[in-house]
Scaffold this motif. Structure first.
Motif, short mmCIF file in Angstrom:
data_model
loop_
_atom_site.label_atom_id
_atom_site.label_comp_id
_atom_site.label_asym_id
_atom_site.label_seq_id
_atom_site.Cartn_x
_atom_site.Cartn_y
_atom_site.Cartn_z
N LEU A 1 58.94 29.67 -58.58
CA LEU A 1 58.14 28.52 -58.14
C LEU A 1 58.95 27.62 -57.20
O LEU A 1 58.44 27.15 -56.19
N ALA A 2 60.21 27.40 -57.56
CA ALA A 2 61.08 26.55 -56.74
C ALA A 2 61.34 27.18 -55.38
O ALA A 2 61.37 26.48 -54.36
N VAL A 3 61.50 28.49 -55.33
CA VAL A 3 61.71 29.18 -54.05
C VAL A 3 60.44 29.07 -53.20
O VAL A 3 60.50 28.73 -52.01
N THR A 4 59.29 29.29 -53.82
CA THR A 4 58.01 29.20 -53.12
C THR A 4 57.78 27.79 -52.57
O THR A 4 57.27 27.62 -51.45
N ALA A 5 58.18 26.78 -53.33
CA ALA A 5 58.00 25.39 -52.90
C ALA A 5 59.07 24.94 -51.90
O ALA A 5 58.97 23.86 -51.33
N GLY A 6 60.10 25.75 -51.72
CA GLY A 6 61.16 25.40 -50.78
C GLY A 6 62.24 24.51 -51.36
O GLY A 6 63.11 24.04 -50.64
N THR A 7 62.23 24.28 -52.68
CA THR A 7 63.28 23.46 -53.30
C THR A 7 64.52 24.29 -53.61
O THR A 7 65.58 23.73 -53.88
N LEU A 8 64.39 25.61 -53.59
CA LEU A 8 65.52 26.53 -53.62
C LEU A 8 65.37 27.40 -52.37
O LEU A 8 64.25 27.65 -51.93
N PRO A 9 66.47 27.87 -51.78
CA PRO A 9 66.40 28.64 -50.54
C PRO A 9 65.52 29.89 -50.66
O PRO A 9 65.44 30.50 -51.73
N ALA A 10 64.89 30.27 -49.58
CA ALA A 10 63.97 31.42 -49.55
C ALA A 10 64.66 32.72 -49.94
O ALA A 10 64.03 33.61 -50.52
N ASP A 11 65.95 32.85 -49.66
CA ASP A 11 66.67 34.09 -49.98
C ASP A 11 67.37 34.03 -51.34
O ASP A 11 68.21 34.86 -51.66
N TRP A 12 67.00 33.05 -52.15
CA TRP A 12 67.61 32.84 -53.46
C TRP A 12 67.32 34.03 -54.36
O TRP A 12 66.20 34.48 -54.46
N ASP A 13 68.32 34.54 -55.06
CA ASP A 13 68.14 35.63 -56.02
C ASP A 13 67.77 35.00 -57.37
O ASP A 13 68.64 34.51 -58.09
N VAL A 14 66.47 35.00 -57.66
CA VAL A 14 66.00 34.33 -58.88
C VAL A 14 66.51 35.02 -60.15
O VAL A 14 66.69 34.36 -61.17
N ASN A 15 66.76 36.33 -60.08
CA ASN A 15 67.28 37.04 -61.24
C ASN A 15 68.70 36.57 -61.57
O ASN A 15 69.02 36.26 -62.73
N ALA A 16 69.54 36.52 -60.54
CA ALA A 16 70.92 36.08 -60.75
C ALA A 16 70.96 34.61 -61.18
O ALA A 16 71.75 34.23 -62.05
N TYR A 17 70.10 33.80 -60.59
CA TYR A 17 70.05 32.37 -60.92
C TYR A 17 69.66 32.17 -62.38
O TYR A 17 70.33 31.44 -63.12
N ALA A 18 68.57 32.82 -62.81
CA ALA A 18 68.11 32.67 -64.20
C ALA A 18 69.18 33.16 -65.17
O ALA A 18 69.41 32.54 -66.22
N ASN A 19 69.86 34.24 -64.82
CA ASN A 19 70.91 34.76 -65.68
C ASN A 19 72.08 33.78 -65.77
O ASN A 19 72.63 33.55 -66.85
#
Length: 191
Positions: free
Chosen positions: A138-156
Motif C-alpha cells: 500500500l505504501a509503495v502504491t501511494a508513493g510513501t515508499l519508493p516504487a522499486d521497494w522490495d516489500v518482501n525484504a522490507y516486511a522481513n
C-alpha cells in the motif's frame, strides 16, 4: 464457591503466563502450575489434556489478541506506512504488557516442549510478516515508499526487528523496554 465453566481454564492460562514472567524461570511443570493454583494436577488435566494444550491455549490467546488489533489498525488506517508504524508500536507494546507471553513468542518458553508449539508460533510470525508486506505494498502504491521497494525484504526486516526487540526485552530480565529508542528506529523504517 464454584467457578463458572471456562473460568478455571482462563485462570490456568493466566497463571501459566504469570509464571513465564519470571526472568530466570525454570522449566514450568504441571506440578508447579497446580501448586501455584492450589489445585491437583488432575484438576489441570480436567481442563487441558496436556501441558502442550495449555501452551496452545496461550498461543491462541496471543494470536486472537494480536490479529484482532492488526485488523483494527488496518481497517482504521488508510496509509500503508501508518499501518506499519501502528502495528510495530502495538507489537512492541504487547510485549511490554505481557512479558510472559513474549517468552512464548520468541520460543524461549517452548524449549523442550512439543515442537508443534514452535511451529504454531512460526506460523503466527509468518502471518504477521504477510500483513506487514501488504501494508508495505500500500505504501509503495501511494508513493510513501519508493516504487522499486522490495516489500518482501522490507516486511522481513521489520519482523526481524520486532523479534530482536522482544528477545532483548526477555533476555534482559524484562528490563530493556521494547520501545526504547523507538522514534529514532522508526525513522530508519519510514525512509
Amino acid at each position: 464457591m464454584a467457578t463458572k465453566p471456562g473460568e478455571r481454564k482462563l485462570q490456568i492460562l493466566q497463571t501459566l503466563a504469570q509464571m513465564l514472567e519470571k526472568p530466570a524461570a525454570e522449566k514450568i511443570t504441571t506440578a508447579a502450575l497446580a501448586a501455584k493454583l492450589d489445585v491437583s494436577e488432575a484438576a489441570l488435566y480436567r481442563h487441558f489434556a496436556s501441558k502442550a494444550q495449555m501452551f496452545e491455549g496461550l498461543i491462541a490467546f496471543i494470536e486472537e489478541t494480536i490479529f484482532g488489533l492488526v485488523n483494527k489498525i488496518t481497517a482504521e488506517q488508510t496509509s500503508g506506512l501508518a499501518q506499519i508504524e501502528a502495528v510495530l508500536v502495538m507489537l512492541l507494546g504487547f510485549a511490554k504488557k505481557n512479558p510472559g507471553m513474549t517468552r512464548v513468542l520468541i520460543g524461549d518458553a517452548l524449549v523442550n516442549e512439543d515442537e508443534r508449539l514452535q511451529a504454531r508460533v512460526n506460523q503466527l510470525m509468518d502471518r504477521l510478516e504477510a500483513s506487514l508486506r501488504q501494508s508495505a505494498r500500500l505504501a509503495v502504491t501511494a508513493g510513501t515508499l519508493p516504487a522499486d521497494w522490495d516489500v518482501n525484504a522490507y516486511a522481513n526486516a521489520v519482523i526481524a526487528f520486532v523479534l530482536g526487540r522482544w528477545h532483548q526485552f526477555a533476555k534482559s530480565g524484562f528490563k530493556r523496554a521494547p520501545m526504547d529508542g523507538w522514534p529514532q528506529q522508526w525513522r530508519v523504517f519510514a525512509s
